[in-house]
Design a protein around this motif. Structure first.
Motif, PDB file in Angstrom:
ATOM      1  N   THR A 166     -50.444 -37.867 -15.930  1.00 56.40           N
ATOM      2  CA  THR A 166     -48.962 -37.165 -15.417  1.00 56.40           C
ATOM      3  C   THR A 166     -49.082 -36.034 -14.190  1.00 56.40           C
ATOM      4  O   THR A 166     -49.981 -34.544 -15.105  1.00 56.40           O
ATOM      5  CB  THR A 166     -47.850 -37.168 -16.536  1.00 56.40           C
ATOM      6  OG1 THR A 166     -47.918 -37.975 -16.854  1.00 56.40           O
ATOM      7  CG2 THR A 166     -46.411 -37.026 -15.603  1.00 56.40           C
ATOM      8  N   THR A 167     -49.448 -35.962 -12.929  1.00 58.57           N
ATOM      9  CA  THR A 167     -49.716 -34.843 -12.139  1.00 58.57           C
ATOM     10  C   THR A 167     -47.799 -34.819 -11.696  1.00 58.57           C
ATOM     11  O   THR A 167     -47.527 -35.663 -11.118  1.00 58.57           O
ATOM     12  CB  THR A 167     -50.582 -34.900 -11.310  1.00 58.57           C
ATOM     13  OG1 THR A 167     -51.836 -35.020 -11.870  1.00 58.57           O
ATOM     14  CG2 THR A 167     -50.496 -33.771 -10.710  1.00 58.57           C
ATOM     15  N   ILE A 168     -47.408 -33.229 -11.644  1.00 58.17           N
ATOM     16  CA  ILE A 168     -46.373 -33.271 -10.460  1.00 58.17           C
ATOM     17  C   ILE A 168     -45.932 -32.725  -9.330  1.00 58.17           C
ATOM     18  O   ILE A 168     -47.133 -31.206  -9.286  1.00 58.17           O
ATOM     19  CB  ILE A 168     -44.741 -32.887 -11.838  1.00 58.17           C
ATOM     20  CG1 ILE A 168     -45.610 -31.694 -11.766  1.00 58.17           C
ATOM     21  CG2 ILE A 168     -44.257 -33.707 -13.132  1.00 58.17           C
ATOM     22  CD1 ILE A 168     -43.971 -30.631 -12.883  1.00 58.17           C
ATOM     23  N   HIS A 169     -45.758 -32.776  -8.366  1.00 58.29           N
ATOM     24  CA  HIS A 169     -45.504 -31.710  -6.482  1.00 58.29           C
ATOM     25  C   HIS A 169     -43.922 -31.691  -6.903  1.00 58.29           C
ATOM     26  O   HIS A 169     -42.405 -32.252  -6.641  1.00 58.29           O
ATOM     27  CB  HIS A 169     -46.402 -32.707  -6.265  1.00 58.29           C
ATOM     28  CG  HIS A 169     -47.424 -33.412  -6.036  1.00 58.29           C
ATOM     29  ND1 HIS A 169     -48.444 -32.574  -5.518  1.00 58.29           N
ATOM     30  CD2 HIS A 169     -47.596 -34.716  -7.508  1.00 58.29           C
ATOM     31  CE1 HIS A 169     -49.351 -33.124  -5.664  1.00 58.29           C
ATOM     32  NE2 HIS A 169     -48.982 -34.078  -6.826  1.00 58.29           N
ATOM     33  N   VAL A 170     -43.545 -30.799  -6.779  1.00 62.08           N
ATOM     34  CA  VAL A 170     -42.383 -30.282  -7.278  1.00 62.08           C
ATOM     35  C   VAL A 170     -41.920 -28.802  -5.697  1.00 62.08           C
ATOM     36  O   VAL A 170     -43.043 -27.838  -5.621  1.00 62.08           O
ATOM     37  CB  VAL A 170     -41.893 -29.416  -8.093  1.00 62.08           C
ATOM     38  CG1 VAL A 170     -40.618 -28.819  -8.054  1.00 62.08           C
ATOM     39  CG2 VAL A 170     -41.856 -29.991  -9.845  1.00 62.08           C
ATOM     40  N   SER A 171     -40.417 -29.297  -4.663  1.00 64.13           N
ATOM     41  CA  SER A 171     -40.192 -27.976  -3.320  1.00 64.13           C
ATOM     42  C   SER A 171     -39.077 -27.797  -4.063  1.00 64.13           C
ATOM     43  O   SER A 171     -38.167 -28.960  -5.003  1.00 64.13           O
ATOM     44  CB  SER A 171     -40.737 -29.178  -2.812  1.00 64.13           C
ATOM     45  OG  SER A 171     -40.040 -29.887  -2.652  1.00 64.13           O
ATOM     46  N   VAL A 172     -38.757 -26.760  -3.681  1.00 64.94           N
ATOM     47  CA  VAL A 172     -37.356 -26.393  -3.863  1.00 64.94           C
ATOM     48  C   VAL A 172     -36.942 -26.390  -1.973  1.00 64.94           C
ATOM     49  O   VAL A 172     -37.585 -24.999  -1.736  1.00 64.94           O
ATOM     50  CB  VAL A 172     -37.074 -24.851  -4.567  1.00 64.94           C
ATOM     51  CG1 VAL A 172     -35.816 -24.396  -4.079  1.00 64.94           C
ATOM     52  CG2 VAL A 172     -37.798 -25.269  -6.078  1.00 64.94           C
ATOM     53  N   ALA A 173     -35.814 -26.894  -1.291  1.00 63.60           N
ATOM     54  CA  ALA A 173     -35.623 -26.529  -0.768  1.00 63.60           C
ATOM     55  C   ALA A 173     -33.751 -26.418  -0.277  1.00 63.60           C
ATOM     56  O   ALA A 173     -33.352 -26.735  -0.565  1.00 63.60           O
ATOM     57  CB  ALA A 173     -35.900 -28.087   0.639  1.00 63.60           C
ATOM     58  N   VAL A 174     -34.130 -26.213   1.079  1.00 66.24           N
ATOM     59  CA  VAL A 174     -32.244 -25.980   1.348  1.00 66.24           C
ATOM     60  C   VAL A 174     -31.554 -27.894   1.647  1.00 66.24           C
ATOM     61  O   VAL A 174     -32.475 -27.910   2.150  1.00 66.24           O
ATOM     62  CB  VAL A 174     -32.117 -25.507   3.119  1.00 66.24           C
ATOM     63  CG1 VAL A 174     -30.635 -25.575   3.127  1.00 66.24           C
ATOM     64  CG2 VAL A 174     -32.332 -24.036   3.114  1.00 66.24           C
ATOM     65  N   ASP A 175     -30.607 -27.606   1.155  1.00 60.89           N
ATOM     66  CA  ASP A 175     -29.848 -28.933   0.922  1.00 60.89           C
ATOM     67  C   ASP A 175     -29.159 -29.122   2.132  1.00 60.89           C
ATOM     68  O   ASP A 175     -28.375 -28.499   1.997  1.00 60.89           O
ATOM     69  CB  ASP A 175     -28.868 -29.177  -0.343  1.00 60.89           C
ATOM     70  CG  ASP A 175     -28.211 -30.288  -0.069  1.00 60.89           C
ATOM     71  OD1 ASP A 175     -29.233 -31.621   0.102  1.00 60.89           O
ATOM     72  OD2 ASP A 175     -27.670 -31.226  -1.218  1.00 60.89           O
ATOM     73  N   SER A 176     -29.873 -29.980   3.194  1.00 60.85           N
ATOM     74  CA  SER A 176     -28.359 -29.853   4.554  1.00 60.85           C
ATOM     75  C   SER A 176     -29.257 -31.366   5.045  1.00 60.85           C
ATOM     76  O   SER A 176     -30.218 -32.080   4.874  1.00 60.85           O
ATOM     77  CB  SER A 176     -29.387 -29.063   5.575  1.00 60.85           C
ATOM     78  OG  SER A 176     -28.786 -28.963   6.533  1.00 60.85           O
ATOM     79  N   ALA A 177     -27.977 -32.209   5.487  1.00 65.52           N
ATOM     80  CA  ALA A 177     -27.990 -33.329   5.689  1.00 65.52           C
ATOM     81  C   ALA A 177     -28.438 -32.813   7.443  1.00 65.52           C
ATOM     82  O   ALA A 177     -28.765 -34.042   7.750  1.00 65.52           O
ATOM     83  CB  ALA A 177     -26.637 -34.173   6.332  1.00 65.52           C
TER      84      ALA A 177
END
Length: 342
Positions: A80-91
């Motif tokens: 199990t390998t995970i790739h995580v990102s945190v981004a501005v939530d904008s439609a």
């Protein structure tokens, strides 16, 4: 769009707007999930859109983002390998500013702290908790690393509790077969995986003990098995193995464990009174395990005469058992370290 890649002890700043934390999982479907925590409890302000997507509408306090096993599992499955990102939530913005965490193999873990997100003036600071980058290992060493993480309950042992590893390889004539069939190479791969968890800041020290005892140059864990194999193939094998012989100098302030690799449990099995000494016997016989004084594991060769590493990868439970046995003295002295993941 601005993408910040977070590795080591790094931090990125994003606009003070709603954020989306997303995770891509390589491995079994549903094997991992995201969670947001505040003061040790679930963060009530986080919206769980799905197991792999969290929305943080307003970040007014520091929030800890963690990965946990999914679908009721107690640990992450192997692979199990995970790739995580945190981004501005904008439609309105299909490609917003984001902070990208480096991919992490979480095999064997029960929990992993990923990052904290909190106010920092007029911006939001995203700070990684993955302080040490993941070392890329081969399949057998990776399996051993996952098994070590499962035994100890941590991604990497904290700095103040790390344990250096001294390996002493028997170069008696009887060991030639175990060198040629890849048995010692396989054990060194297992040692490399264990070392990446218990002593990430220091590579194992390897000595060839026998007719002539010699210490090998230090190499990275990614090359440990191959370099040891090369040294063994060019060595002169003789008579006798004394695990008390050492070619290593002392290292002040660093706790160490000794791993003896031999084809006989006699002598080495008692560990010479060292509570962190273990023996790995490379042999088709499991007789050593019947002795109550034996401390260590047995690694069998391939029954059809093939490569030992390939055999072990085909029966990975043997690798798990070997790792658990090698780490048993360390666990006995320290206890399981769950809850102190880096």
């Amino acid at each position: 769009m601005v993408t910040h890649v977070l590795d080591g002890k790094s931090r990125a700043h994003l606009p003070r707007r709603p954020l989306a934390v997303s995770m891509a999982v390589v491995g079994e479907p549903g094997s991992a999930a995201l969670a947001a925590r505040m003061n040790g409890n679930a963060d009530p302000s986080a919206i769980v859109h799905s197991p792999v997507l969290l929305i943080l509408p307003r970040v007014q306090h520091e929030t800890l983002i963690v990965a946990v096993p999914g679908e009721g599992r107690s640990t992450f499955p192997t692979g199990t390998t995970i790739h995580v990102s945190v981004a501005v939530d904008s439609a309105q913005d299909p490609d917003p500013d984001r902070a990208q965490l480096t991919a992490r193999d979480v095999s064997g873990l029960s929990y992993l702290e990923l990052a904290t997100i909190g106010p920092d003036g007029d911006r939001l600071a995203v700070t990684t908790r993955l302080e040490d980058p993941e070392v890329p290992l081969g399949p057998l060493a990776s399996r051993a690393r996952a098994a070590a993480r499962a035994v100890l309950g941590v991604d990497q042992v904290p700095d103040e509790r790390q344990t250096g590893i001294d390996v002493r390889v028997d170069t008696s004539l009887s060991m030639l077969g175990s060198v040629r069939n890849g048995g010692v190479h396989a054990i060194m791969d297992i040692v490399a995986g264990i070392s990446s968890v218990v002593s990430a800041d220091e590579v194992p020290r390897v000595s060839l003990i026998g007719h002539r005892s010699v210490g090998l140059p230090a190499v990275d864990v990614t090359e440990l098995a191959a370099r040891t194999q090369e040294a063994l193939l060019s060595s002169k094998f003789g008579v006798g193995f004394d695990p008390s012989v050492t070619t290593e100098g002392s290292v002040s302030g660093v706790r160490r464990m000794t791993v003896s690799i031999t084809d006989s449990a006699s002598g080495a099995s008692l560990g010479g009174g060292d509570p962190l000494a273990v023996t790995v016997v490379v042999s088709p016989s499991r007789a050593a395990l019947s002795s109550p004084e034996f401390v260590g594991a047995v690694v069998p060769p391939s029954p059809n005469g093939g490569d030992t590493s390939e055999f072990l990868l085909g029966d990975p439970e043997i690798v798990d058992q070997v790792v658990e046995a090698v780490l048993r003295p360390l666990v006995h002295n320290n206890g399981r370290l769950s809850g102190t993941v880096s």
